[in-house]
Design a protein around this motif. Structure first.
Motif, PDB file in Angstrom:
ATOM      1  N   ALA A   1       0.829  -1.195   0.000  1.00 19.93           N
ATOM      2  CA  ALA A   1       0.000   0.000   0.000  1.00 19.93           C
ATOM      3  C   ALA A   1       0.869   1.252   0.000  1.00 19.93           C
ATOM      4  O   ALA A   1       2.058   1.222   0.305  1.00 19.93           O
ATOM      5  N   VAL A   2       0.220   2.369  -0.348  1.00 19.90           N
ATOM      6  CA  VAL A   2       0.810   3.708  -0.265  1.00 19.90           C
ATOM      7  C   VAL A   2      -0.056   4.521   0.677  1.00 19.90           C
ATOM      8  O   VAL A   2      -1.288   4.501   0.572  1.00 19.90           O
ATOM      9  N   LEU A   3       0.579   5.232   1.614  1.00 18.35           N
ATOM     10  CA  LEU A   3      -0.165   6.086   2.546  1.00 18.35           C
ATOM     11  C   LEU A   3       0.247   7.537   2.343  1.00 18.35           C
ATOM     12  O   LEU A   3       1.426   7.836   2.166  1.00 18.35           O
ATOM     13  N   LEU A   4      -0.744   8.436   2.360  1.00 22.16           N
ATOM     14  CA  LEU A   4      -0.485   9.866   2.194  1.00 22.16           C
ATOM     15  C   LEU A   4      -1.131  10.661   3.324  1.00 22.16           C
ATOM     16  O   LEU A   4      -2.180  10.267   3.850  1.00 22.16           O
ATOM     17  N   ASN A   5      -0.510  11.815   3.668  1.00 18.64           N
ATOM     18  CA  ASN A   5      -1.181  12.837   4.486  1.00 18.64           C
ATOM     19  C   ASN A   5      -1.834  13.803   3.507  1.00 18.64           C
ATOM     20  O   ASN A   5      -1.137  14.408   2.694  1.00 18.64           O
ATOM     21  N   ASN A   6      -3.124  13.983   3.579  1.00 26.11           N
ATOM     22  CA  ASN A   6      -3.779  14.884   2.628  1.00 26.11           C
ATOM     23  C   ASN A   6      -5.080  15.421   3.216  1.00 26.11           C
ATOM     24  O   ASN A   6      -6.028  14.663   3.337  1.00 26.11           O
ATOM     25  N   PRO A   7      -5.096  16.698   3.574  1.00 31.07           N
ATOM     26  CA  PRO A   7      -4.024  17.687   3.525  1.00 31.07           C
ATOM     27  C   PRO A   7      -3.075  17.531   4.707  1.00 31.07           C
ATOM     28  O   PRO A   7      -3.379  16.817   5.660  1.00 31.07           O
ATOM     29  N   THR A   8      -1.917  18.218   4.630  1.00 31.68           N
ATOM     30  CA  THR A   8      -1.051  18.288   5.792  1.00 31.68           C
ATOM     31  C   THR A   8      -1.678  19.242   6.805  1.00 31.68           C
ATOM     32  O   THR A   8      -2.660  19.925   6.520  1.00 31.68           O
ATOM     33  N   TYR A   9      -1.080  19.289   7.983  1.00 32.27           N
ATOM     34  CA  TYR A   9      -1.563  20.208   9.019  1.00 32.27           C
ATOM     35  C   TYR A   9      -1.629  21.637   8.489  1.00 32.27           C
ATOM     36  O   TYR A   9      -2.506  22.422   8.845  1.00 32.27           O
ATOM     37  N   TYR A  10      -0.689  21.986   7.593  1.00 30.74           N
ATOM     38  CA  TYR A  10      -0.614  23.360   7.082  1.00 30.74           C
ATOM     39  C   TYR A  10      -1.605  23.624   5.947  1.00 30.74           C
ATOM     40  O   TYR A  10      -1.792  24.764   5.548  1.00 30.74           O
ATOM     41  N   GLY A  11      -2.208  22.549   5.389  1.00 36.50           N
ATOM     42  CA  GLY A  11      -3.170  22.726   4.310  1.00 36.50           C
ATOM     43  C   GLY A  11      -2.676  22.313   2.938  1.00 36.50           C
ATOM     44  O   GLY A  11      -3.381  22.492   1.937  1.00 36.50           O
ATOM     45  N   ILE A  12      -1.478  21.732   2.875  1.00 37.64           N
ATOM     46  CA  ILE A  12      -0.880  21.373   1.580  1.00 37.64           C
ATOM     47  C   ILE A  12      -1.385  20.007   1.114  1.00 37.64           C
ATOM     48  O   ILE A  12      -1.437  19.054   1.890  1.00 37.64           O
ATOM     49  N   CYS A  13      -1.746  19.917  -0.155  1.00 41.93           N
ATOM     50  CA  CYS A  13      -2.305  18.697  -0.735  1.00 41.93           C
ATOM     51  C   CYS A  13      -1.414  18.174  -1.862  1.00 41.93           C
ATOM     52  O   CYS A  13      -0.872  18.950  -2.651  1.00 41.93           O
ATOM     53  N   SER A  14      -1.292  16.856  -1.918  1.00 43.63           N
ATOM     54  CA  SER A  14      -0.573  16.187  -3.003  1.00 43.63           C
ATOM     55  C   SER A  14      -1.529  15.946  -4.178  1.00 43.63           C
ATOM     56  O   SER A  14      -2.738  16.170  -4.073  1.00 43.63           O
ATOM     57  N   ASP A  15      -0.969  15.447  -5.287  1.00 41.64           N
ATOM     58  CA  ASP A  15      -1.798  15.077  -6.441  1.00 41.64           C
ATOM     59  C   ASP A  15      -2.390  13.702  -6.150  1.00 41.64           C
ATOM     60  O   ASP A  15      -1.929  12.665  -6.647  1.00 41.64           O
ATOM     61  N   LEU A  16      -3.414  13.702  -5.328  1.00 43.37           N
ATOM     62  CA  LEU A  16      -3.969  12.470  -4.776  1.00 43.37           C
ATOM     63  C   LEU A  16      -4.526  11.550  -5.860  1.00 43.37           C
ATOM     64  O   LEU A  16      -4.327  10.327  -5.814  1.00 43.37           O
ATOM     65  N   LYS A  17      -5.187  12.119  -6.837  1.00 47.79           N
ATOM     66  CA  LYS A  17      -5.793  11.288  -7.885  1.00 47.79           C
ATOM     67  C   LYS A  17      -4.720  10.573  -8.718  1.00 47.79           C
ATOM     68  O   LYS A  17      -4.830   9.371  -8.990  1.00 47.79           O
ATOM     69  N   LYS A  18      -3.670  11.305  -9.091  1.00 45.32           N
ATOM     70  CA  LYS A  18      -2.608  10.712  -9.898  1.00 45.32           C
ATOM     71  C   LYS A  18      -1.869   9.631  -9.112  1.00 45.32           C
ATOM     72  O   LYS A  18      -1.586   8.536  -9.640  1.00 45.32           O
TER      73      LYS A  18
END
Length: 486
Positions: free
Chosen positions: A166-183
């Motif tokens: 599996a892959v785990l992500l923080n989304n959003p981070t505490y600061y509000g930053i988001c990764s390209d979650l869909k990709k």
């Protein structure tokens, strides 16, 4: 025939009201017997609260094996969040994160994840024995914060560790930053891996307009959602959402390994009521929250030296999107650490913000805030700049140090260890967590090499007043390290 779900309904609340109206004589737990046995607590919390602090009984269902009102409330939550299943969690999002990891991974399985995860994820690795494959996040040197996961870094990790589960992500981070979650989700699924999302700070993504994509909308397999943060439920109440390809019955078994068999109906009913409110009114609620945050940012940036950042940071990758409800403020231009501004706001102005770290603080804005409260915060920050501003020389300008991982968290945590003064730990392998809470992201985790830079960071954080936790020594003057090294 498929049942029609009505988001106006609150099955748990309705069942609690029915039980309360029946005036049952309680010969079960809790022992305070609807508050009569604890008059001081009842005076503090009120009879209404104590009357519904009850244990599982037939009319109220059972959280470990729901077949009636809890099952119905969870089905309503699943529909509201666009998930195949939703699980009510009374151990906070910590328990939801741990259930995700323990569902996807067994001992020896690889999990790809950013190193700046919440402590709950590291602790899940200690419990289940999964092997972390860390992707060290890139850093915004101006702000001193770690960013989202780069698609290129994820692709590299997927290619090098094609056997990961599996892959785990923080989304959003505490600061509000988001990764390209869909990709990232598409890339992981193409290799047969599950995608787990720590979405503790993203409840509103499911209901607000013009929000970053939610985990379920992006096709993730599981997501942990802190309803008590931006969703309005009571502290410690949370949701675990799962997608259509996840065995929900197995997830329930995993949850029941650690979650209480005596789920609080105060917490459960708050999840039920808050879900209804968000489903019916969420778009308007979070439009108002976004407007408040935007106004606060504009006013703070007019003061000078502070930087309240937002979507202008977007770069299409490590900052793919930004949560505009977050009021994240960089304080280094004022010559103060974020934790110093945090302390001054609390001690001198009676303003409690969410957290402060080395270079930033976060003021959590929600539907409960008012224009008056925002003005008070802005005024206090202006005052602090006038009274406390100093030269920024000597300030650390980063909140994350890439670790060197020597062994797994489980192996290190349970290994023979010895307690050593912090300044004598150089080169040792840490056998415990060291973190600043909030936000709860480890500076050191079990199995990582202790470097001079990390020791300096811990000493600096202590001197600035950060609340450090995770260590056996409560003063964090000593660390547990592996005996004999590796």
């Amino acid at each position: 025939m498929e049942r029609t779900l009505d988001q106006n309904k609150t099955p748990i609340l309705e069942a609690l009201n029915n039980v309360k109206n029946m005036r049952i004589v309680p010969f079960d737990v809790p022992g305070h017997k609807r508050g009569r046995g604890s008059p001081e607590l009842t005076a503090f919390l009120g009879e209404k609260c104590m009357n519904v602090d009850v244990n599982s009984m037939k009319p109220l269902d059972n959280l470990c094996h729901p077949v009636s009102v809890i099952r119905d409330a969870e089905a309503l939550a699943a529909e509201a969040f666009g998930a195949a299943h939703a699980f009510f969690m009374v151990g906070g999002t910590t328990s939801a994160c741990q259930a995700m990891v323990m569902t996807a991974c067994k001992k020896g399985d690889k999990l790809i994840l950013p190193r700046n995860v919440h402590i709950s994820v590291i602790n899940a690795l200690i419990i289940c024995g999964a092997v972390p494959v860390y992707i060290n996040p890139q850093i915004d040197k101006r702000l001193g914060i770690s960013l989202g996961m780069s698609v290129r870094d994820v692709e590299k990790a997927l290619a090098e560790h094609s056997d990961a589960k599996a892959v785990l992500l923080n989304n959003p981070t505490y600061y509000g930053i988001c990764s390209d979650l869909k990709k990232i989700t598409e890339l992981a699924h193409a290799r047969g891996m599950q995608v787990l999302v720590d979405e503790a700070h993203g409840t509103h993504f499911y209901f607000g307009g013009d929000m970053p994509v939610s985990a379920m909308a992006a096709g993730a397999d599981m997501a942990s959602v802190s309803m008590h943060k931006s969703g309005g439920s009571l502290t410690q109440s949370s949701l675990l959402l799962t997608g259509k390809n996840v065995n929900a019955h197995y997830v329930r078994q995993i949850i029941n390994l650690t979650q209480t068999t005596s789920g609080s109906y105060l917490l459960l009913s708050s999840l039920d009521i808050s879900r209804k409110n968000l489903a019916l009114n969420g778009r308007e609620i979070f439009r108002h929250v976004t407007d408040l945050a935007r106004y606060a940012r504009d006013e703070i940036n007019k003061i000078g030296d502070y930087y309240a950042y937002s979507k202008e940071l977007k770069n299409g990758d490590t900052i793919y999107d930004f949560d505009a409800t977050k009021l994240s403020v960089n304080t280094l231009g004022v010559g103060l650490a974020g934790i110093e501004v945090y302390d001054i706001l609390r001690d001198e102005y009676d303003i409690q913000v969410e957290f402060g770290d080395i270079g930033n603080f976060l003021a959590y804005i929600s539907v409960g805030d008012t224009d008056k409260n925002i003005e008070r915060l802005v005024s206090a920050l202006s005052d602090i700049r006038r009274l406390y501003k100093k030269d920024r020389s000597g300030l650390l300008e980063y909140e994350y140090i890439s670790p060197t991982v020597v062994t797994t968290p489980q192996e290190a945590f349970y290994a023979e260890k010895t307690s050593v003064p912090l300044q004598e730990c150089l080169g040792g392998i840490c056998a415990e967590n060291v973190m600043s809470y909030p936000p709860g992201i480890p500076i050191l985790s079990p199995g990582e090499r202790i470097t001079g830079k990390i020791i300096d960071y811990i000493e600096y954080a202590k001197a600035k007043g950060c609340f450090l936790t995770g260590t056996e020594d409560l003063a964090v003057n000593r660390l547990n390290i592996l005996k004999g090294g590796i």
